[in-house]
Design a protein around this motif. Structure first.
Motif, PDB file in Angstrom:
ATOM      1  N   PHE A  93     -14.092  -3.518  -5.803  1.00 57.26           N
ATOM      2  CA  PHE A  93     -12.827  -3.070  -5.226  1.00 57.26           C
ATOM      3  C   PHE A  93     -12.141  -4.144  -4.381  1.00 57.26           C
ATOM      4  O   PHE A  93     -11.253  -3.841  -3.587  1.00 57.26           O
ATOM      5  N   THR A 138     -11.023   4.666  -1.367  1.00 60.35           N
ATOM      6  CA  THR A 138      -9.620   4.385  -1.690  1.00 60.35           C
ATOM      7  C   THR A 138      -8.697   5.494  -1.174  1.00 60.35           C
ATOM      8  O   THR A 138      -7.534   5.559  -1.567  1.00 60.35           O
ATOM      9  N   LYS A 150      -4.896  -5.624  -2.324  1.00 60.41           N
ATOM     10  CA  LYS A 150      -3.621  -5.185  -2.908  1.00 60.41           C
ATOM     11  C   LYS A 150      -3.152  -6.142  -4.003  1.00 60.41           C
ATOM     12  O   LYS A 150      -1.982  -6.522  -4.076  1.00 60.41           O
ATOM     13  N   ILE A 166      -3.370  -5.701  -7.578  1.00 57.76           N
ATOM     14  CA  ILE A 166      -3.570  -4.939  -8.810  1.00 57.76           C
ATOM     15  C   ILE A 166      -2.668  -5.544  -9.875  1.00 57.76           C
ATOM     16  O   ILE A 166      -1.453  -5.314  -9.898  1.00 57.76           O
ATOM     17  N   GLU A 214      -4.287   3.959  -7.738  1.00 58.25           N
ATOM     18  CA  GLU A 214      -3.022   3.736  -7.046  1.00 58.25           C
ATOM     19  C   GLU A 214      -1.959   4.732  -7.513  1.00 58.25           C
ATOM     20  O   GLU A 214      -1.101   5.158  -6.725  1.00 58.25           O
ATOM     21  N   ILE A 230      -8.689   0.894 -11.284  1.00 54.95           N
ATOM     22  CA  ILE A 230      -8.013   0.515 -10.029  1.00 54.95           C
ATOM     23  C   ILE A 230      -6.538   0.892 -10.055  1.00 54.95           C
ATOM     24  O   ILE A 230      -6.029   1.502  -9.102  1.00 54.95           O
ATOM     25  N   LYS A 277      -9.966  -6.379  -5.343  1.00 59.58           N
ATOM     26  CA  LYS A 277      -8.539  -6.438  -5.663  1.00 59.58           C
ATOM     27  C   LYS A 277      -7.793  -5.255  -5.049  1.00 59.58           C
ATOM     28  O   LYS A 277      -6.642  -5.377  -4.642  1.00 59.58           O
ATOM     29  N   TRP A 278      -8.452  -4.120  -5.004  1.00 56.57           N
ATOM     30  CA  TRP A 278      -7.829  -2.948  -4.364  1.00 56.57           C
ATOM     31  C   TRP A 278      -7.537  -3.225  -2.901  1.00 56.57           C
ATOM     32  O   TRP A 278      -6.427  -3.024  -2.424  1.00 56.57           O
TER      33      TRP A 278
END
Length: 1023
Positions: free
Chosen positions: A807, A921, A813, A815, A902, A898, A809-810
């Motif tokens: 996670f 998340t 931010k 994505i 979002e 991911i 990249k989550w």
């Protein structure tokens, strides 16, 4: 009719504030009781305007007795207690009374309310506390204790409930505290109380407050520590306040690490309080750890909804973070962010002069006077004449006379304040005609009044005489205006060259005078004054610091060079390093850093500078960077910035040898690649050779053949050329051995394929009997999500907490495939979106709940996220077909996860690792229980997950739950609070930490192995 609420007050000499208090309650309260304890001003006359009778009570040094006397005169069902320097918002009071009427009276005796205490000069700081102020009017309920009196019940425990009333208190403003001398009075009463009733924790807490307000910090700290040691329970509101006061004392005493240690413990108790996180940042700023402070402050502002329990001040939640970030970014030269945060701070607190000064300094440096003026009016900063005066003051402090004169025109031409500012501005601009005219026309008392209004001080007038007037009578006049001997001595020395016997007495005043010349941008005047500096001992460094602060860096260096380097303080070294770096002389900058650290200097910026310069590599430096790093981390343990620089340096050090390492990553499903991806990316950056090792044995059996084919297809289309892929069969046949093999769990195919093995789990708090099973001894290092799994897996030092690389990249931010994923699904933008992500096998909810999920499509977009088992295993064909035949939006691609998290508004799942992933998340989660759901053992991760998530059993209506927004809001708050105890690494750098652990393991292979692990491994895995 009997009154519902009676207001009871005791007052003495409160003519300045009593009317404000009574007028705020008069239209809401049924009965007002005022008891006077000996006023000599107009207090009783003011009270008489609101009540028919003002009662008198002979003061006996007991607040409790006086309050109980007031209660004895009340006839209401409930008693409200207020002081004269408090007031309410009438509508809030009215709402609170209605709320009180709605309560079941049998369940409680008293109500706790919020009190907002305005402190500082203008009420610019708010300190919050809770206090019992409403209680039932019964003979058994009243006050005890002579000072800091408490509501008690004589025939049992006082049952307390919260009420939405807010009291506003101005009694802690600086001018009020100084006038009333409350501290000395209260200290004596507390000591008397303690001698009578003993020494409770609450007594020591109150004594600490009085001692601290008198400036007796060491003694206050002792009292607070005793108070905390004697606390009856954490739930008492004063206990958390006491911790803040302990931290505050340690901060004042510059015992920063001790303060941070207290904060670390407090954050584990008070998870929803912003006070501790903000105070941590305050300490970081005091330690010059600006980047560390930014992390804390921005995290606080990004998650304000998680910090609802204010301990001492609502300012800690948003105002102080914005104010500090504005100041930090200004110092860093990031004016765009600085302006953003400074404006936010001023919108929250218009009295923040520090933010105002910083903001105006930036704007006047980067904009015209007209643009600044337009900005002020467009943002509503100037609404009254008081605002005009405030900004004129700021502009004169900054010596920005053009804009100061612009706003000066808005003041009454005949006003004394305008005349004072005209003189001030003239002096800044270098002429003294208006001051000369003043001395000719006005009186001595007029001069005193001008000084008292705060526009001009004695320093201004003294400098004006030295620079322009040169009239020996004026210094004599100024001496007569002050009672301070140090100021008289300063004037006598600067003007008449009479050196005082003790020059240390006026050293600070002399430096303040020099600072004033630099503020006014009058360097020639500075030189006139500084020529007299030879009379002072050890003043050169202080003068150098002043010059450096006002950007006279070459001149500052000249003063530094007058002093033996052995006498340099930390600031001198920091300034010299900055000077030589700006000159491009990195070698000389590094030499000063080496000298500073060898002399035992400990300023954080010394280590930060050394590490950054080492990374930049502008020179070959003659230092032992590892030793510098070790010292820095010992002084500032846990500093994110130092740890970041450390990782970067180690990456650089490893770059020459890391290309020799080959690390394999074992994959049985496509999903495994995304567990590893962030780690692989970081290892590749450092030159490590990475191989994907596919378990081709999965292709040999019908059950997993589709899974292997999907993996092959994915690898064939993967868009990267910096890694290689092999099958486990090929590796085995070639007898190749990796330096390290990374896998998600043990497989017999892993035996003998690597020198060391690393496990990276891909689930937390679920399937614990499997996740924490015996086969974990196979691994030399386990990369854990958090302390939760590390504590259950660690044997000696075989575990490292890195977070969830999947996670990264989550949390950063980043994505990158959002648009592609959105286009993949048919979504109605007018509907909310649900992701249903069930597990596979006998624990799946598909069989029991799929028809109910189908019904939701009438109201929601529904996306089915298939588990890899459901998507590809032969035994899951029936479930897979049922889903594919009934739903349009279906995916088994792990690349979609991911972006989907979002996109969606709700996540519905069952026993899969998706529960934890949805939690971190911050999703709205529904948990479906299948009919054959096995019992969950308490005190396990599975129990933790289920106890914090909305659970539905067969027969319950999913849509009804989804419609209950309040239920999900409460769940979100609960998860945010509880999750902190098991997971908090959300910086997006888990892959970097994992990669570093792997490299460290490879570099340390020659060290003594973990013998216990080795013996277990030999016993279990070796023939």
């Amino acid at each position: 009719m009997k009154p519902f609420v009676s207001l009871c007050m005791i007052v003495k000499n409160e003519e300045k504030v009593l009317e404000r208090c009574l007028s705020s309650v008069k239209d809401v309260i049924d009965e007002i009781i005022v008891v006077d304890t000996g006023s000599t001003d107009k207090t009783k006359e003011i009270a008489a305007k609101y009540v028919n009778h003002v009662y008198h009570y002979d003061w006996n040094d007991s607040f409790a007795d006086a309050r109980n006397f007031a209660q004895s005169k009340a006839t209401g069902e409930w008693i409200l207690v207020m002081d004269a320097d408090e007031y309410v918002d009438s509508s809030n009071l009215e709402s609170a009374i209605q709320e009180l009427k709605s309560f079941e009276i049998e369940t409680f005796d008293a109500c706790e309310v919020k009190v907002f205490n305005f402190t500082g000069n203008y009420g610019e700081t708010i300190v919050q506390n809770h206090s019992v102020r409403i209680f039932r009017n019964l003979p058994t309920i009243g006050y005890s204790r002579s000072v800091h009196e408490q509501v008690t019940r004589t025939d049992g425990e006082l049952r307390i409930k919260s009420l939405g009333l807010i009291l506003y208190h101005s009694g802690y403003l600086n001018n009020v505290v100084g006038t009333k001398k409350k501290n000395e009075r209260n200290t004596k009463l507390i000591e008397k109380q303690m001698s009578i009733t003993g020494q409770s924790g609450f007594d020591y807490f109150n004594l600490g407050n009085e001692l601290l307000s008198q400036g007796l910090t060491e003694k206050a700290l002792e009292s607070y520590i005793k108070a905390y040691q004697k606390k009856p329970d954490f739930r008492f509101s004063w206990v958390s306040f006491c911790l803040i006061q302990i931290i505050n004392c340690l901060y004042v005493l510059k015992r920063y690490q001790d303060a941070l240690n207290v904060i670390a413990d407090a954050e584990n108790i008070y998870l929803e309080s912003p006070d501790f996180k903000c105070f941590k940042a305050i300490i970081y700023v005091a330690q010059n750890r600006s980047d560390d402070a930014i992390i804390e402050l921005e995290s606080l502002l990004d998650h304000t909804d998680q910090y609802q329990q204010i301990v001492t001040s609502v300012d800690f939640k948003e105002y102080r973070p914005h104010q500090m970030l504005g100041s930090i970014y200004k110092d860093k030269g990031n004016y765009e962010k600085a302006v953003f945060h400074l404006v936010k701070a001023l919108n929250l607190n218009q009295y923040c002069y520090r933010s105002l000064l910083n903001l105006m300094e930036i704007l006047l440096e980067t904009s015209t006077v007209e643009e600044v003026s337009e900005f002020l009016h467009q943002n509503g900063f100037i609404k009254s004449s008081n605002d005009v005066i405030k900004f004129i003051r700021v502009f004169t402090i900054l010596a920005e006379t053009e804009i100061a004169r612009k706003y000066l025109k808005e003041l009454d031409q005949a006003s004394d304040l305008r005349k004072s500012y005209e003189i001030k501005i003239d002096l800044i601009e270098g002429h003294a005609e208006s001051l000369t005219y003043f001395f000719e026309k006005e009186t001595f008392e007029d001069l005193r009044a001008m000084i008292e209004n705060g526009v001009i001080d004695i320093y201004d007038l003294l400098l004006a005489d030295i620079a322009y007037l040169k009239d020996k009578r004026i210094p004599v006049l100024l001496s007569n205006l002050t009672n301070e001997e140090n100021i008289k001595e300063l004037i006598n020395y600067v003007v008449f060259d009479n050196v005082p016997t003790n020059t240390d007495m006026i050293k600070d005043d002399f430096l303040a005078l020099l600072e004033k010349t630099l503020q006014m941008k009058k360097y020639d005047l500075f030189e006139m004054i500084v020529s007299k500096a030879d009379a002072f001992k050890n003043i050169d460094l202080s003068i150098g610091h002043l010059l450096f602060r006002f950007d006279y860096q070459n001149k500052a260096k000249e003063y530094y060079e007058k002093v033996d380097p052995h006498l340099y303080d930390d600031k001198t070294f920091i300034n010299l390093v900055k000077y030589y770096k700006e000159q491009g002389d990195f070698k000389l900058a590094s030499e000063w850093l080496i000298v500073a650290i060898s002399f035992g200097k400990t300023d954080y910026r010394l280590f930060e500078n050394a590490l950054e310069m080492h990374l930049e590599g502008n020179e070959t430096y003659l230092w032992d960077i590892d030793q510098i790093l070790t010292i820095g981390i010992q002084l500032y343990p846990g500093s994110p910035k130092l740890l970041y620089l450390s990782n970067k340096i180690h990456q650089g050090n490893n770059s020459q040898t890391s290309s020799e390492y080959i690390v394999g990553f074992f994959l049985e499903t496509t999903q495994h690649y995304f567990v590893y991806e962030s780690i692989i990316d970081e290892l590749v950056k450092q030159g490590v050779n990475c191989h994907l090792v596919l378990n081709d044995k999965y292709g040999d059996t019908p059950e997993t053949q589709n899974m292997f084919n999907d993996l092959l297809s994915f690898i064939g289309n993967i868009d990267r050329n910096d890694i290689e892929a092999y099958t486990i069969t090929a590796i085995k046949d070639s007898q190749f051995q990796y330096d390290c093999m990374v896998s998600c769990y043990y497989s017999a195919w892993l035996n003998d394929v690597a020198k060391v093995h690393v496990r990276t789990p891909y689930g937390l708090l679920a399937k614990e009997y499997w996740n924490y099973s015996w086969w974990n001894v196979f691994y030399d290092k386990i990369l854990c999500y958090s302390e939760y799994d590390a504590s259950r897996l660690t044997i000696k030092d075989n575990c490292a907490v890195v977070g969830v690389p999947k996670f990264d990249k989550w949390f950063r931010k980043e994505i990158d495939n959002m648009d592609q994923v959105k286009q993949k699904f048919q979504l109605d933008e007018s509907k909310e979106t649900i992701m249903y992500a069930p597990t596979y096998g006998h624990l799946s909810s598909i069989d029991d709940w799929l028809d109910e999920i189908k019904l939701l499509e009438e109201y929601y977009n529904v996306i089915i996220k298939l588990h890899p088992g459901t998507a590809h295993r032969e035994s899951e064909t029936s479930r897979r077909n049922k889903i594919m035949n009934n739903f349009n939006n279906v995916t088994g691609d792990p690349r979609d996860l991911i972006p989907l998290l979002e996109i969606v508004d709700y996540v519905i799942t069952d026993t899969s690792s998706m529960i934890f992933e949805a939690m971190i998340t911050q999703q709205n989660i529904l948990l479906l229980n299948p009919v054959n759901n096995p019992p969950i053992e308490e005190n396990t991760g599975e129990h933790f997950l289920r106890s914090n998530v909305i659970n539905l059993n067969i027969g319950e209506n999913i849509h009804e739950y989804l419609m209950n927004k309040a239920l999900f809001e409460e769940q979100g708050k609960r998860i945010a609070k509880e999750l902190q105890s098991v997971y908090n690494l959300t910086d997006g750098h888990s892959g970097s930490r994992a990669a570093q652990e792997i490299i460290t393991l490879l570099e340390n292979r020659s060290t003594e192995p973990n013998k216990f692990l080795l013996s277990l491994r030999q016993r279990i895995f070796e023939k």
